[in-house]
Scaffold this motif. Structure first.
Motif, PDB file in Angstrom:
ATOM      1  N   PHE A  45       0.849  -1.342  -0.014  1.00  0.00           N
ATOM      2  CA  PHE A  45      -0.074   0.366  -0.130  1.00  0.00           C
ATOM      3  C   PHE A  45       0.973   1.227   0.195  1.00  0.00           C
ATOM      4  CE2 PHE A  45      -3.470  -2.623   1.764  1.00  0.00           C
ATOM      5  CZ  PHE A  45      -4.012  -2.309   0.543  1.00  0.00           C
ATOM      6  N   LEU A  46       2.304   1.356   0.862  1.00  0.00           N
ATOM      7  CA  LEU A  46       2.897   2.194   1.174  1.00  0.00           C
ATOM      8  C   LEU A  46       3.647   2.465   0.348  1.00  0.00           C
ATOM      9  CD1 LEU A  46       3.846   1.952   4.616  1.00  0.00           C
ATOM     10  CD2 LEU A  46       2.674   4.078   3.749  1.00  0.00           C
ATOM     11  N   PHE A  47       3.910   1.520  -0.989  1.00  0.00           N
ATOM     12  CA  PHE A  47       4.874   0.920  -2.053  1.00  0.00           C
ATOM     13  C   PHE A  47       4.011   1.178  -3.306  1.00  0.00           C
ATOM     14  CE2 PHE A  47       6.546  -1.284  -5.701  1.00  0.00           C
ATOM     15  CZ  PHE A  47       7.615  -0.930  -5.424  1.00  0.00           C
ATOM     16  N   LEU A  48       3.504   1.204  -3.345  1.00  0.00           N
ATOM     17  CA  LEU A  48       2.738   1.793  -5.139  1.00  0.00           C
ATOM     18  C   LEU A  48       2.086   2.275  -5.196  1.00  0.00           C
ATOM     19  CD1 LEU A  48       0.564  -1.584  -5.220  1.00  0.00           C
ATOM     20  CD2 LEU A  48       1.987  -0.905  -6.439  1.00  0.00           C
ATOM     21  N   PRO A  49       1.932   3.894  -4.757  1.00  0.00           N
ATOM     22  CA  PRO A  49       1.928   4.736  -4.707  1.00  0.00           C
ATOM     23  C   PRO A  49       3.390   5.279  -4.607  1.00  0.00           C
ATOM     24  CG  PRO A  49       0.686   4.927  -2.810  1.00  0.00           C
ATOM     25  CD  PRO A  49       1.545   3.565  -3.157  1.00  0.00           C
ATOM     26  N   ILE A  50       3.965   4.858  -4.363  1.00  0.00           N
ATOM     27  CA  ILE A  50       5.242   6.272  -4.403  1.00  0.00           C
ATOM     28  C   ILE A  50       6.277   5.605  -5.761  1.00  0.00           C
ATOM     29  CG2 ILE A  50       7.646   6.722  -2.958  1.00  0.00           C
ATOM     30  CD1 ILE A  50       6.431   5.847  -0.079  1.00  0.00           C
ATOM     31  N   TYR A  51       6.292   4.651  -5.828  1.00  0.00           N
ATOM     32  CA  TYR A  51       7.573   4.059  -6.731  1.00  0.00           C
ATOM     33  C   TYR A  51       6.951   4.397  -8.191  1.00  0.00           C
ATOM     34  CZ  TYR A  51       9.120   0.397  -9.794  1.00  0.00           C
ATOM     35  OH  TYR A  51       9.718   0.035 -11.448  1.00  0.00           O
ATOM     36  N   ALA A  57       7.151   8.358 -13.359  1.00  0.00           N
ATOM     37  CA  ALA A  57       6.110   9.031 -13.089  1.00  0.00           C
ATOM     38  C   ALA A  57       5.158   9.320 -14.531  1.00  0.00           C
ATOM     39  CB  ALA A  57       5.933  10.630 -13.103  1.00  0.00           C
ATOM     40  N   ALA A  58       6.073   7.771 -15.115  1.00  0.00           N
ATOM     41  CA  ALA A  58       4.969   6.810 -16.771  1.00  0.00           C
ATOM     42  C   ALA A  58       3.761   6.943 -16.087  1.00  0.00           C
ATOM     43  CB  ALA A  58       6.355   6.533 -17.110  1.00  0.00           C
ATOM     44  N   PRO A  59       2.868   7.109 -17.309  1.00  0.00           N
ATOM     45  CA  PRO A  59       1.668   6.507 -17.688  1.00  0.00           C
ATOM     46  C   PRO A  59       1.169   5.146 -17.596  1.00  0.00           C
ATOM     47  CG  PRO A  59       1.488   9.188 -19.246  1.00  0.00           C
ATOM     48  CD  PRO A  59       2.981   8.124 -18.906  1.00  0.00           C
ATOM     49  N   SER A  60       2.196   4.623 -17.713  1.00  0.00           N
ATOM     50  CA  SER A  60       1.893   3.322 -17.636  1.00  0.00           C
ATOM     51  C   SER A  60       2.299   2.741 -16.172  1.00  0.00           C
ATOM     52  CB  SER A  60       2.849   2.986 -19.361  1.00  0.00           C
ATOM     53  OG  SER A  60       4.093   2.745 -19.098  1.00  0.00           O
ATOM     54  N   VAL A  61       2.786   3.661 -15.625  1.00  0.00           N
ATOM     55  CA  VAL A  61       3.475   3.626 -14.790  1.00  0.00           C
ATOM     56  C   VAL A  61       3.143   3.557 -13.666  1.00  0.00           C
ATOM     57  CG1 VAL A  61       4.816   2.828 -12.950  1.00  0.00           C
ATOM     58  CG2 VAL A  61       6.249   2.875 -14.688  1.00  0.00           C
ATOM     59  N   TRP A  62       2.123   4.528 -13.652  1.00  0.00           N
ATOM     60  CA  TRP A  62       0.593   4.485 -13.014  1.00  0.00           C
ATOM     61  C   TRP A  62      -0.811   4.398 -13.375  1.00  0.00           C
ATOM     62  CZ3 TRP A  62       0.940   7.718  -8.628  1.00  0.00           C
ATOM     63  CH2 TRP A  62       1.863   8.527  -8.720  1.00  0.00           C
ATOM     64  N   PHE A  92     -10.045   6.920 -14.839  1.00  0.00           N
ATOM     65  CA  PHE A  92     -10.900   8.561 -15.150  1.00  0.00           C
ATOM     66  C   PHE A  92      -9.390   9.711 -13.245  1.00  0.00           C
ATOM     67  CE2 PHE A  92     -15.070   6.714 -16.593  1.00  0.00           C
ATOM     68  CZ  PHE A  92     -15.038   7.375 -17.446  1.00  0.00           C
ATOM     69  N   VAL A  93      -9.308   8.478 -12.712  1.00  0.00           N
ATOM     70  CA  VAL A  93      -8.469   9.357 -10.973  1.00  0.00           C
ATOM     71  C   VAL A  93      -7.839   9.776 -12.429  1.00  0.00           C
ATOM     72  CG1 VAL A  93      -7.215   8.847 -10.283  1.00  0.00           C
ATOM     73  CG2 VAL A  93      -9.505   7.707  -9.655  1.00  0.00           C
ATOM     74  N   MET A  94      -6.523   9.591 -13.277  1.00  0.00           N
ATOM     75  CA  MET A  94      -5.715   9.757 -14.290  1.00  0.00           C
ATOM     76  C   MET A  94      -5.764  10.481 -15.008  1.00  0.00           C
ATOM     77  SD  MET A  94      -3.579   6.436 -15.702  1.00  0.00           S
ATOM     78  CE  MET A  94      -2.155   6.987 -16.106  1.00  0.00           C
ATOM     79  N   VAL A  95      -7.094  11.170 -15.624  1.00  0.00           N
ATOM     80  CA  VAL A  95      -7.554  11.987 -16.696  1.00  0.00           C
ATOM     81  C   VAL A  95      -7.924  12.937 -15.637  1.00  0.00           C
ATOM     82  CG1 VAL A  95      -9.384  12.688 -18.077  1.00  0.00           C
ATOM     83  CG2 VAL A  95      -7.766  10.797 -17.985  1.00  0.00           C
ATOM     84  N   LEU A  96      -8.257  12.914 -14.494  1.00  0.00           N
ATOM     85  CA  LEU A  96      -9.277  14.301 -13.376  1.00  0.00           C
ATOM     86  C   LEU A  96      -7.959  14.517 -12.811  1.00  0.00           C
ATOM     87  CD1 LEU A  96     -12.250  12.704 -12.220  1.00  0.00           C
ATOM     88  CD2 LEU A  96     -12.283  14.334 -13.384  1.00  0.00           C
ATOM     89  N   THR A  97      -6.525  13.940 -12.569  1.00  0.00           N
ATOM     90  CA  THR A  97      -5.565  14.685 -12.040  1.00  0.00           C
ATOM     91  C   THR A  97      -4.674  15.175 -12.748  1.00  0.00           C
ATOM     92  OG1 THR A  97      -4.500  12.783 -12.375  1.00  0.00           O
ATOM     93  CG2 THR A  97      -5.370  12.786 -10.446  1.00  0.00           C
ATOM     94  N   ASN A  98      -4.662  14.576 -14.607  1.00  0.00           N
ATOM     95  CA  ASN A  98      -4.020  15.529 -15.834  1.00  0.00           C
ATOM     96  C   ASN A  98      -4.488  15.037 -16.708  1.00  0.00           C
ATOM     97  OD1 ASN A  98      -2.075  16.157 -17.429  1.00  0.00           O
ATOM     98  ND2 ASN A  98      -0.500  15.180 -16.227  1.00  0.00           N
ATOM     99  N   PRO A  99      -5.613  15.940 -17.050  1.00  0.00           N
ATOM    100  CA  PRO A  99      -6.226  15.815 -18.639  1.00  0.00           C
ATOM    101  C   PRO A  99      -5.381  15.288 -19.403  1.00  0.00           C
ATOM    102  CG  PRO A  99      -7.446  17.405 -17.302  1.00  0.00           C
ATOM    103  CD  PRO A  99      -6.000  17.427 -16.669  1.00  0.00           C
ATOM    104  N   TYR A 100      -4.029  16.209 -19.209  1.00  0.00           N
ATOM    105  CA  TYR A 100      -3.361  15.768 -20.672  1.00  0.00           C
ATOM    106  C   TYR A 100      -2.799  14.769 -21.211  1.00  0.00           C
ATOM    107  CZ  TYR A 100      -3.305  21.236 -21.448  1.00  0.00           C
ATOM    108  OH  TYR A 100      -3.069  22.679 -20.942  1.00  0.00           O
ATOM    109  N   HIS A 101      -3.116  14.019 -19.503  1.00  0.00           N
ATOM    110  CA  HIS A 101      -2.661  12.581 -20.258  1.00  0.00           C
ATOM    111  C   HIS A 101      -3.319  12.335 -21.339  1.00  0.00           C
ATOM    112  CE1 HIS A 101       0.133  11.921 -16.848  1.00  0.00           C
ATOM    113  NE2 HIS A 101      -1.073  11.574 -15.983  1.00  0.00           N
ATOM    114  N   VAL A 102      -3.477  12.043 -22.246  1.00  0.00           N
ATOM    115  CA  VAL A 102      -5.138  11.853 -23.063  1.00  0.00           C
ATOM    116  C   VAL A 102      -3.918  11.867 -23.924  1.00  0.00           C
ATOM    117  CG1 VAL A 102      -7.444  11.822 -21.977  1.00  0.00           C
ATOM    118  CG2 VAL A 102      -5.962  13.316 -23.178  1.00  0.00           C
ATOM    119  N   TYR A 103      -3.407  12.709 -24.679  1.00  0.00           N
ATOM    120  CA  TYR A 103      -2.648  13.229 -25.378  1.00  0.00           C
ATOM    121  C   TYR A 103      -0.926  12.077 -25.093  1.00  0.00           C
ATOM    122  CZ  TYR A 103      -5.214  17.601 -25.986  1.00  0.00           C
ATOM    123  OH  TYR A 103      -6.334  17.735 -26.016  1.00  0.00           O
ATOM    124  N   SER A 104      -0.876  11.472 -24.269  1.00  0.00           N
ATOM    125  CA  SER A 104       0.410  10.817 -24.276  1.00  0.00           C
ATOM    126  C   SER A 104       0.183   9.654 -25.389  1.00  0.00           C
ATOM    127  CB  SER A 104       1.181  10.571 -22.967  1.00  0.00           C
ATOM    128  OG  SER A 104       2.163   9.439 -22.493  1.00  0.00           O
TER     129      SER A 104
END
Length: 206
Positions: A45-51, A57-62, A92-104
């Motif tokens: 739980f602690l590792f997954l948000p930090i890694y 911070a690549a989108p595929s890793v998130w 939806f979480v990723m798009v709401l936090t950073n809408p520009y992800h959809v262009y990646s």
């Protein structure tokens, strides 16, 4: 060469790396350190948000980290949801936090391939053997990404299905585990070296 043969995903930190690292960490904690399942789940739980932050911070890793995190949380809460629904929540979480992800491109490829594999589970189920499952996954991935690849790169490699069948298991079973082993060994040796250095500094005092 990796780009021409559609093997660039092996050089980028992706869901494959996250899954492998989680598996190694989980079994290391359970069978080597002898931690309980609850403590290992807490560590994950602690590792997954930090890694993802540590790895660029690549989108595929998130996508892979958040999907694994939601699966662990829902399993802990004993809430059953289809994996496709959980993946949609991550989307939806990723798009709401950073809408520009959809262009990646990495974002597009990661979610398209994951959705395609999840929706093709009937084709991947049954006693058909590891080779046929890997071949079908490679073929499905190639087909769903084909329109985007042609539009963006104006080329595709039809033999990449067969090449992935050979190279992906090689990277998964040999290259990545040995790289992780080398990294952990280097960390342990460096810690031992610094500990020995400080120990030698304090010996004259006593």
């Amino acid at each position: 060469m990796f780009q021409d043969w559609n093997l660039s995903h092996l050089l980028a930190i992706s869901g494959l790396h996250v899954g492998l690292l989680m598996t190694c960490l989980y079994f290391f904690g359970l069978y080597i350190v002898k931690l309980s399942v609850e403590r290992m789940q807490l560590i994950l739980f602690l590792f997954l948000p930090i890694y993802p932050l540590l790895s660029g911070a690549a989108p595929s890793v998130w996508r892979a980290s958040l999907l694994a995190l939601f699966l662990l949380v829902l399993r802990k809460l004993k809430i059953k949801l289809p994996t496709t629904s959980i993946l949609s929540i991550v989307f939806f979480v990723m798009v709401l936090t950073n809408p520009y992800h959809v262009y990646s491109i990495a974002f597009q490829f990661s979610f398209i391939v994951t959705y395609a594999i999840l929706f093709s589970r009937k084709l991947l189920s049954g006693d058909i053997g590891f080779v046929w499952i890997s071949l079908r996954i490679s073929f499905i991935s190639l087909m769903v990404l084909l329109p985007i690849q042609i539009q963006l790169f104006y080329q595709f490699q039809p033999l990449s299905v067969l090449v992935n069948l050979i190279v992906v298991p090689y990277f998964t079973l040999f290259v990545l585990p040995f790289l992780l082993l080398i990294c952990f060994s280097a960390m342990i040796l460096r810690s031992f070296r610094y500990g020995l250095m400080y120990f030698n500094l304090f010996i004259p005092i006593f």
